[in-house]
Design an enzyme around this catalytic site. Structure first.
Site, PDB file in Angstrom:
ATOM      1  N   GLN A 133       0.829  -1.200   0.000  1.00  0.00           N
ATOM      2  CA  GLN A 133       0.000   0.000   0.000  1.00  0.00           C
ATOM      3  C   GLN A 133       0.864   1.251   0.000  1.00  0.00           C
ATOM      4  OE1 GLN A 133      -2.325   0.466   3.526  1.00  0.00           O
ATOM      5  NE2 GLN A 133      -0.572   0.405   4.896  1.00  0.00           N
ATOM      6  N   GLY A 134       0.403   2.263  -0.685  1.00  0.00           N
ATOM      7  CA  GLY A 134       1.124   3.531  -0.722  1.00  0.00           C
ATOM      8  C   GLY A 134       0.249   4.669  -0.244  1.00  0.00           C
ATOM      9  N   TYR A 135       0.293   4.935   1.052  1.00  0.00           N
ATOM     10  CA  TYR A 135      -0.529   6.023   1.619  1.00  0.00           C
ATOM     11  C   TYR A 135       0.361   7.143   2.138  1.00  0.00           C
ATOM     12  CZ  TYR A 135      -4.249   2.525   1.910  1.00  0.00           C
ATOM     13  OH  TYR A 135      -5.165   1.569   1.647  1.00  0.00           O
ATOM     14  N   SER A 136       1.081   6.835   3.243  1.00  0.00           N
ATOM     15  CA  SER A 136       1.834   7.873   3.957  1.00  0.00           C
ATOM     16  C   SER A 136       2.942   8.432   3.084  1.00  0.00           C
ATOM     17  CB  SER A 136       2.457   7.301   5.229  1.00  0.00           C
ATOM     18  OG  SER A 136       1.461   7.026   6.163  1.00  0.00           O
ATOM     19  N   SER A 168       4.773  -1.163   3.482  1.00  0.00           N
ATOM     20  CA  SER A 168       5.217  -2.461   4.008  1.00  0.00           C
ATOM     21  C   SER A 168       5.646  -3.372   2.876  1.00  0.00           C
ATOM     22  CB  SER A 168       4.084  -3.150   4.769  1.00  0.00           C
ATOM     23  OG  SER A 168       3.546  -2.292   5.723  1.00  0.00           O
ATOM     24  N   GLU A 251      -7.257  -1.609   7.787  1.00  0.00           N
ATOM     25  CA  GLU A 251      -5.885  -1.728   8.260  1.00  0.00           C
ATOM     26  C   GLU A 251      -5.831  -1.912   9.773  1.00  0.00           C
ATOM     27  OE1 GLU A 251      -3.366   1.602   7.508  1.00  0.00           O
ATOM     28  OE2 GLU A 251      -1.536   0.444   7.819  1.00  0.00           O
ATOM     29  N   GLU A 375      -2.549   8.621  19.299  1.00  0.00           N
ATOM     30  CA  GLU A 375      -3.163   9.943  19.455  1.00  0.00           C
ATOM     31  C   GLU A 375      -4.333  10.102  18.475  1.00  0.00           C
ATOM     32  OE1 GLU A 375       0.092   9.358  19.288  1.00  0.00           O
ATOM     33  OE2 GLU A 375       0.675   9.879  21.328  1.00  0.00           O
TER      34      GLU A 375
END
Lengths: 390, 380, 390, 380
Positions: A133-136, A168, A251, A375
């Site tokens: 996955q490519g999010y952040s 990952s 996730e 958080e």
């Protein structure tokens, strides 16, 4: 749901099939590195693992409830439940660990075109393609919607430029499902799209990021003028944020699942405490055990409620928060109980089990950050507490 | 009487140490030793530089080439070294070693000038358990037939063992394995026949060794103090070492705290610096208070030992309990508040976090010292 | 500061004076209700308390370092220190507990006209007038600057309308120093003024507010068209906020001082622990003792630094926060250690000392709220941490 | 097998109890009993109403006029009563008393119909120490010369003692004062000669008594269970009582939490609702999670007792430890988050806070049950 006679027949049938097809060594808990992840460059820790994988693929049991046309076994909900129950009872390992199955597929089922489904779902089911996955991004952690990787349409291709982090196993994956910015004007949530990218496309470089635990499960992936066919867009352009939110919920559950499938700990905390003889740690060990029990009961209660069609609104965030924080406490307690032998980095002088205690402790520190920090989970939970202002 | 304010000389010493640590011993130094798999896990060349500045022999008497200063001065240097996680032999050699050798006869004290010159490194070998248990000792010392002693046994978690030239070794002449009575302390040359040292790779990348002693022959002149009463000397060594380690932890806690504040200021999310989020601010304020309390009790412990105050041991245990907890807190919060990059090896934060865990167990955990604090009488 | 011969003479002189004038029973720690607060309706717990009060007033020792014209003894800084030291050494009680001395007087010294000083300072010094403070309002707790009590100038009088809460001992006080809003337009901090109000003025009603501890040290005071002479304004109109900020810092120190002067606890926590025999409380008792020691050392270190002209910026907030939170923990531990006997509300069946344990525990809950909540202190501390954004 | 979901009947029972508590037993009821110095600290009239609704005899068998339901049903009512801090004899009479009397002979069981009708109130007198120590018993039971028994001793902290008609009393026939063996349990009429009851004024305003027994004569027919084996019965009573008390604490925690959320929403400071401050939001989210965990373990404990599961005792101790901590946390945070008015008696918050402290000590503190949980085996 009452059990029909045919369900009982099915139970007998899968039980017999599992007995005949799941090798004995695949009916033991996972050891570190034993998972089968599939993909073009797939490897297997043992022949039994390969056999179990191939037979499960053949029978459609990597994705039992999917339609047969997509590589599933076409099982009803109740049949899938029975299969799951029988596999657990027998202690069978998952034949395939796959972000494609757990995370991407539900999105494809809901948003993809028939062509996209036909292209990707069977390959996922058969473990032929491994997905990451490519999010952040380096600049967008908790504030995911601020992502800056651009995808600009030129004719029938998007040209992608930017960088993703915390991807990952990107270095071992074949494809990436990716959030990109297709519109830099307007509200930031509206300019995001969901794109599928073949990792062999020119212009993609991937570097593993070493963690404090010494392992590198995550990568940084850079895109320099990467050309992605426009047909790889899932959903509408600008509709990626809605998909992303669904995926993030998936996730959070995955992280719990992964923990469930984590290698068994050689010794329980109370057993370690007895051997350690440091009475001052007792109260913290007890509290951790108690919280573990209460968390397990709450998972069970939530599952029951979900079956009855109800569920606490903040459940997935709560389990993400509590599960990861508790896991950190437990891993840290193991180090404290092991004393000097829990502080080793490499042999000689430390047993493999001792080094595992050290590494897992350090690895657990990422749990409360990946998949949304604690958080952020607190923030989500607070939003669901009735009446608390935004 | 003032006990917290520094003299101008002490203030100057601390500034000098800070400058040296920043320039010559930044965190990159530790990282370099780790990545090159340096066998000693410290630099003897840098140690000689520090000796030239007078720090190796800070607490050695002037007759033996030292500066004759106190534990407070050692603590000030330790605090500054802690800021950069600098791996130096100061604790093992100048705090523990110098005190141990000064308790010996002329032959032993003869090592002191070389120690003060930065040429001779010392390590204390006393632990045999998985956690701090100072009197537990199965290593035996027997009278040899031809005079002197013969030592047999194994020591674990010997701090700075890999680089040591001289080992201060605790052995048992009588009693049960956990008795406080019946211990004896030796100074043994590392190169003596029968000494087998295995360097260990620890999570904090510092130099630690496991050492086997197989029929090691030691002359009677190398006994420190009175055989059977070794625990008295050991107590003194551990008390000074603990207070000095607290100073290192204080410096490290302060540094990791300020690195975190810096990050909170620079990192932007949702359009603002994350340091403007109230929940993070409150946690930062909490850490600030804990650091202030730690600063007070650590300083008080160092001064109390120098002044031989009756409450010195109480203060040492209070200081260790709190310094451990504060270092664990600040470094753990640093990892969490840095988010994703906090768990990568690219940043130094992780090195502080690992060091905090090792420091806690070293010389008795926070829990151990809370218990000891209570047994000594809590002073209130 | 080197001690001059005359300082040593002074020491001998005050020592002799104290020996001669401070009754033996006034050289013991305060018991509950033993304080002398002064005022028009002043009462004394004993003849000795009255004698000690009167002699101290006569000698100017209620305010030793004030000029003689204002009722002080005109002592130098060093002499005042010597007197304080001698009184502590002898265990002398404060002859007069006074918000007038601690809180109002420093403000008057700095901001008041000579007429105002002459009118109020001697009466404060002699304990003739008892003062209370009027800051908080029902609608403005931590957000003090939002106060809404109006003071409108009509000729040579202000007409005051509104309400104040948490006015300590307002029902027993003669005058109130009060923050009022003289300008409802413009920035909220600029419209605040500092006014002195005679509590006997028509239109003032005061009601004690019962606390969960059963006591009522605080009051609610209402103002309905209360006419206050304009000459009772301290400083300039609209300049009240600056004065208020100074006063709040004073108040934080007062709360520490009051705790210092609180009745002695009959038994230490470790002694109670020994008698209680509940080992599970041990670690918390130790931690409380340890924190108490560290807090005490930090007070000492800060005092040393202050003498040397330095001080941590956030010191008063830190001690307010830490001191009150620690006090709450300690008082709660006393209840837990006392078991069922620490849960009594009234006799019979409970000793006075046992009831004191219960009441002090409940009273301590207000410590972390009054004088600025712990949350506000955290906020102030965070502001002083170098570099943390606002 | 499902263990958390309620049946429609159980759900209906809980709703009915909630409605009754809100209308007939709001917090003002407790306040009224306190301010009028009511000697019983509960209303017998309201209790009769509750009996008419079938709650007094919820767990009494149908042959004796009860509903024959389980501890879960009792727990559901307790939970709702907890929301309004309702002082009723449900715990002492219907949870403990009904179970105790059912263990007696025909003469004792004859009290059950009156109990189920709300006419006879019971209290358990077993404690003699300053904190929960169930087997510590110096109260003696001797065989009387003319048959029957004679009781001498003193009991403290008897819950609902002031209103009780019938006392379930633990005494010792043999052994040392802290032995588990050698106990005997009696049902003794409150009006018996030699019973001297002193009502106490407690911080939570509930009815508690100290009771002296001076040569109290009890016929043999009023013995519950087998003399000498009284601890077996006592254990059963305490286990059920503890789980039921947990349900009350859960309800109270939930109520005080929601009152706090309501306040955070309404109270404005600095121009916004204080509930929009991140630090308070995070604390609210934390409490929410703790409440969810408490809900699970309390329900599991009640069900485990009803099903006589082997892990019932483990779950009871886990539930008490967590319910105590959660009630202490939510009520303490409620006081702090309400600010100034939180410490006034004008608000109900303080009553919850006081009740939490009493509940913690009642039937064993959080620490006591954490220890017991560990001794029983933690079930993981």
């Amino acid at each position: 749901m009452s059990r029909s006679a045919s369900d009982e027949e099915f139970r007998a049938e899968v039980r017999a099939w599992l007995q005949a097809n799941c090798p004995a060594s695949m009916r033991t808990p996972f050891l570190p590195g034993d998972e089968v992840w599939g993909g073009r460059r797939r490897t297997f820790p043992s022949d039994d693992a390969r056999i179990w994988f191939e037979r499960a693929v053949e029978r459609g049991f990597t994705v039992p409830s999917w339609p047969k046309e997509y590589g599933g076994a076409g099982l009803s909900r109740e049949q899938a439940r029975i299969l799951d129950h029988e596999m657990r009872a027998m202690g069978c390992r998952s034949p395939l660990i796959s972000f494609g199955i757990w995370m991407l597929a539900p999105v494809l089922m809901e948003y993809a075109t028939d062509e996209q489904k036909a292209e990707h779902l069977p390959a996922i089911a058969r473990g032929e393609i491994r997905w990451c996955q490519g999010y952040s991004e380096p600049g967008s952690g908790s504030d995911l919607a601020s992502l800056a990787t651009r995808a600009v349409l030129h004719g029938d291709h998007y040209v992608v430029d930017g960088a993703k982090v915390w991807t990952s196993h990107a270095d071992q994956s074949d494809w990436m499902f990716c959030l990109v910015r297709t519109d830099a004007e307007g509200p930031k949530h509206d300019g995001i799209s969901f794109l599928l990218i073949d990792m062999t496309t020119p212009g993609i470089t991937t570097r593993p990021i070493p963690l404090i635990s010494g392992s590198s499960p995550f990568c940084e992936t850079r895109f320099d003028g990467v050309r992605v066919p426009a047909r790889n867009l899932v959903g509408r352009e600008g509709g990626g944020w809605q998909i992303a939110k669904k995926l993030l919920e998936h996730e959070r559950s995955i992280i719990s699942v992964m923990r469930d499938r984590a290698p068994e700990e050689a010794e329980s905390l109370p057993a370690m405490l007895k051997r350690c003889g440091d009475a001052s740690l007792r109260d913290r060990v007890i509290q951790a055990e108690l919280d573990f029990l209460c968390n397990r009961l709450t998972l069970e209660r939530t599952a029951e409620a979900a079956k009855a069609g109800r569920g606490p609104g903040a459940a997935s965030s709560m389990f993400k928060l509590y599960g990861t924080e508790l896991n950190k406490r437990r891993k840290e307690l193991r180090v404290e109980l092991a004393g000097y032998q829990g502080l080793g980095w490499e042999a000689p002088g430390f047993e493999p089990g001792e080094l595992q205690i050290t590494r897992e402790w350090l690895r657990s520190r990422a749990n409360s950050i990946e998949g949304g920090t604690s958080e952020i989970q607190l923030h989500i939970i607070a939003k669901r507490v009735p009446g608390l202002p935004d | 009487m003032r006990r917290f304010e520094l003299t101008p000389e002490q203030d100057q010493l601390q500034r000098a140490a800070r400058g040296f640590a920043e320039k010559r011993l930044p965190v990159a130094h530790l990282r370099g030793l780790r990545d090159s798999h340096d066998p000693l896990r410290l630099s003897r060349a840098l140690w000689r530089e520090m000796a030239h500045l007078g720090w190796a022999g800070i607490a050695v008497d002037e007759a033996h080439g030292g500066a004759g200063l106190g534990l407070l001065e050692l603590g000030l240097v330790m605090e500054e070294l802690g800021r950069t996680l600098a791996p130096t032999p100061l604790l093992a050699t100048s705090v523990i070693g110098a005190t141990a050798l000064a308790a010996g006869g002329e032959a032993v004290r003869a090592h002191l000038p070389a120690l003060a010159a930065g040429e001779r490194l010392v390590a204390l070998a006393f632990e045999e358990e998985r956690r701090f248990a100072p009197y537990t000792c199965r290593t035996t010392a027997h009278h040899a037939s031809g005079g002197g002693w013969v030592i047999d046994g194994e020591k674990v978690f010997v701090l700075d063992g890999p680089a040591a030239d001289l080992l201060v070794v605790v052995a048992r002449v009588s009693g049960e394995p956990t008795d406080r009575n019946g211990l004896v302390v030796f100074a043994i040359d590392r190169a003596t026949v029968g000494v087998d040292l295995q360097p260990l790779s620890m999570v904090d990348s510092r130099g630690v060794a496991r050492i086997r002693f197989s029929s090691v022959a030691v002359p009677s002149a190398d006994v420190l103090g009175e055989p059977g009463k070794g625990a008295d000397l050991l107590d003194r060594l551990l008390s000074r070492a603990t207070a000095a380690l607290c100073a290192e932890m204080l410096g490290a806690s302060d540094a990791v705290f300020h690195a975190t504040i810096e990050y909170l200021k620079q990192r932007h999310q949702f359009g603002v610096a994350i340091g403007s989020f109230q929940a993070l601010k409150h946690r930062a304020a909490h850490m600030f208070c804990e650091l202030e309390l730690t600063r007070s009790v650590v300083r008080a412990a160092l001064v109390a030992i120098d002044r031989a105050s009756p409450d010195a041991e109480t203060l040492v245990s209070a200081a260790k309990a709190r310094a451990s907890d504060t270092f664990l807190l600040t470094s753990s919060e640093a990892v969490q508040m840095h988010g994703g990059i906090g768990v990568t090896d690219d940043l130094d934060i992780g090195l502080f976090y690992k060091r905090a865990r090792v420091c806690d167990l070293t010389l008795g955990s926070s829990a151990y010292h809370r218990d000891r604090f209570a047994r000594l009488g809590t002073g209130s």
